[in-house]
Design a protein around this motif. Structure first.
Motif, mmCIF file in Angstrom:
data_model
loop_
_atom_site.group_PDB
_atom_site.id
_atom_site.type_symbol
_atom_site.label_atom_id
_atom_site.label_comp_id
_atom_site.label_asym_id
_atom_site.label_seq_id
_atom_site.Cartn_x
_atom_site.Cartn_y
_atom_site.Cartn_z
ATOM 1 N N GLN A 76 3.384 3.452 6.090
ATOM 2 C CA GLN A 76 2.825 4.678 5.518
ATOM 3 C C GLN A 76 3.647 5.234 4.352
ATOM 4 O OE1 GLN A 76 2.016 7.499 8.657
ATOM 5 N NE2 GLN A 76 1.394 5.892 10.058
ATOM 6 N N ALA A 77 3.915 4.388 3.381
ATOM 7 C CA ALA A 77 4.714 4.805 2.217
ATOM 8 C C ALA A 77 4.044 5.962 1.480
ATOM 9 C CB ALA A 77 4.902 3.627 1.266
ATOM 10 N N LYS A 78 4.860 6.963 1.153
ATOM 11 C CA LYS A 78 4.394 8.118 0.374
ATOM 12 C C LYS A 78 5.411 8.389 -0.726
ATOM 13 C CE LYS A 78 3.963 10.115 4.482
ATOM 14 N NZ LYS A 78 3.920 8.870 5.181
ATOM 15 N N VAL A 79 4.898 8.653 -1.932
ATOM 16 C CA VAL A 79 5.752 8.943 -3.074
ATOM 17 C C VAL A 79 5.268 10.261 -3.674
ATOM 18 C CG1 VAL A 79 6.516 8.153 -5.350
ATOM 19 C CG2 VAL A 79 6.104 6.491 -3.522
ATOM 20 N N VAL A 80 6.197 11.129 -4.085
ATOM 21 C CA VAL A 80 5.831 12.424 -4.658
ATOM 22 C C VAL A 80 6.254 12.459 -6.119
ATOM 23 C CG1 VAL A 80 6.034 14.926 -4.438
ATOM 24 C CG2 VAL A 80 6.152 13.488 -2.389
ATOM 25 N N PRO A 85 -4.419 6.543 0.692
ATOM 26 C CA PRO A 85 -3.698 5.288 0.595
ATOM 27 C C PRO A 85 -4.530 4.239 -0.133
ATOM 28 C CG PRO A 85 -4.414 5.672 2.861
ATOM 29 C CD PRO A 85 -4.762 6.878 2.077
ATOM 30 N N GLY A 86 -3.803 3.429 -0.873
ATOM 31 C CA GLY A 86 -4.440 2.380 -1.641
ATOM 32 C C GLY A 86 -3.424 1.352 -2.069
ATOM 33 N N TYR A 142 0.834 -1.196 0.000
ATOM 34 C CA TYR A 142 0.000 0.000 0.000
ATOM 35 C C TYR A 142 0.872 1.251 0.000
ATOM 36 C CZ TYR A 142 -3.548 -3.416 0.970
ATOM 37 O OH TYR A 142 -4.378 -4.493 0.856
ATOM 38 N N LYS A 143 0.348 2.303 -0.610
ATOM 39 C CA LYS A 143 1.088 3.560 -0.630
ATOM 40 C C LYS A 143 0.130 4.720 -0.831
ATOM 41 C CE LYS A 143 2.370 4.030 -5.549
ATOM 42 N NZ LYS A 143 3.506 4.110 -6.455
ATOM 43 N N MET A 144 0.671 5.920 -0.672
ATOM 44 C CA MET A 144 -0.023 7.158 -1.005
ATOM 45 C C MET A 144 0.856 7.870 -2.022
ATOM 46 S SD MET A 144 -0.895 10.446 1.429
ATOM 47 C CE MET A 144 -1.941 9.513 2.532
ATOM 48 N N PRO A 162 -11.412 2.452 6.044
ATOM 49 C CA PRO A 162 -10.497 2.317 7.189
ATOM 50 C C PRO A 162 -9.621 1.064 7.136
ATOM 51 C CG PRO A 162 -12.792 2.052 7.880
ATOM 52 C CD PRO A 162 -12.813 2.474 6.447
ATOM 53 N N ASP A 163 -10.073 0.005 6.455
ATOM 54 C CA ASP A 163 -9.256 -1.214 6.371
ATOM 55 C C ASP A 163 -7.966 -0.964 5.590
ATOM 56 O OD1 ASP A 163 -11.066 -2.668 7.840
ATOM 57 O OD2 ASP A 163 -12.108 -3.466 6.094
ATOM 58 N N ILE A 164 -8.076 -0.292 4.458
ATOM 59 C CA ILE A 164 -6.868 0.018 3.673
ATOM 60 C C ILE A 164 -5.971 0.971 4.458
ATOM 61 C CG2 ILE A 164 -6.063 1.353 1.669
ATOM 62 C CD1 ILE A 164 -7.962 -0.201 -0.045
ATOM 63 N N LEU A 165 -6.566 1.918 5.154
ATOM 64 C CA LEU A 165 -5.787 2.849 5.972
ATOM 65 C C LEU A 165 -4.975 2.092 7.022
ATOM 66 C CD1 LEU A 165 -5.112 5.806 6.700
ATOM 67 C CD2 LEU A 165 -7.112 5.772 8.203
ATOM 68 N N LYS A 166 -5.582 1.109 7.670
ATOM 69 C CA LYS A 166 -4.877 0.310 8.682
ATOM 70 C C LYS A 166 -3.721 -0.466 8.067
ATOM 71 C CE LYS A 166 -8.816 -0.338 11.739
ATOM 72 N NZ LYS A 166 -9.810 -1.299 12.252
ATOM 73 N N LYS A 167 -3.964 -1.073 6.912
ATOM 74 C CA LYS A 167 -2.906 -1.849 6.253
ATOM 75 C C LYS A 167 -1.753 -0.936 5.836
ATOM 76 C CE LYS A 167 -5.980 -5.504 4.791
ATOM 77 N NZ LYS A 167 -6.629 -6.207 3.698
ATOM 78 N N TRP A 168 -2.077 0.221 5.280
ATOM 79 C CA TRP A 168 -1.061 1.197 4.873
ATOM 80 C C TRP A 168 -0.234 1.628 6.088
ATOM 81 C CZ3 TRP A 168 -1.443 6.738 5.805
ATOM 82 C CH2 TRP A 168 -0.481 7.498 5.128
ATOM 83 N N ARG A 169 -0.881 1.876 7.197
ATOM 84 C CA ARG A 169 -0.165 2.268 8.415
ATOM 85 C C ARG A 169 0.754 1.158 8.903
ATOM 86 N NH1 ARG A 169 -5.047 5.470 11.507
ATOM 87 N NH2 ARG A 169 -4.461 7.532 10.765
#
Length: 172
Positions: free
Chosen positions: A106-110, A156-157, A58-60, A95-102
């Protein structure tokens, strides 16, 4: 030479007691940390197998408009707004995807995009594909005109879902 500064506890010098204590802590601490992580995952109904089965992590993704020519600090602030807004959306909608991402860190890419039209089109595509999104509109207090769309947050997804939409974009 006598070592008067070494105290005895039941016949064992302090140095020996300290060594044994340190070894026990070094042995037991990682085991305790692993148990805590396992319980944390169980409380979230998440196991490492969840992403092994789907092949996903998962990432944002934060998409920044380059035509606005924002300064580095402004870009950072707008990305922070986008990340916070995206988490608020995910809290309500998935909220389930949010929990997995956390749990995965909490990967984030710009990445960058050139125009507002591209940003809006990308947001529509994400919405059509069921990917969470959030667009930041600037308040207009500093460098940018009020109401300008500055950053689009996707997720996140699932990484694969986001990459399918944005794989062509370049890193900022």
């Amino acid at each position: 030479m006598q070592l008067k500064h070494i105290m005895n506890f039941g016949g064992l010098p302090t140095i020996l007691i300290s060594t044994i204590t340190g070894a026990l802590i070094g042995y037991l601490l990682p085991k305790l940390q692993a148990r805590i992580q396992k319980r944390k995952r169980a409380s979230l109904n998440y196991t490492e197998d969840d992403n092994l089965v789907s092949g996903d992590t998962y990432k944002m993704l934060l998409v920044v408009r380059m035509d606005l020519k924002m300064g580095k600090g402004k870009v950072a602030a707008q990305c922070a707004h986008a990340a916070c807004g995206s988490v608020e959306v995910a809290t309500k909608r998935n909220p389930d995807i949010l929990k997995k991402w956390r749990m995965e860190g909490q990967a984030k890419v710009v990445v960058k995009i050139q125009t507002e039209e591209e940003l809006i089109a990308l947001g529509r595509t994400a919405s059509d594909q069921g990917v969470l999104s959030y667009i930041v509109r600037d308040a207009g207090r500093t460098q940018i005109e009020a109401g300008s769309r500055t950053v689009l947050a996707l997720g996140p997804g699932k990484k694969s879902d986001i990459d399918m939409i944005t794989g062509h974009l370049k890193l900022l």
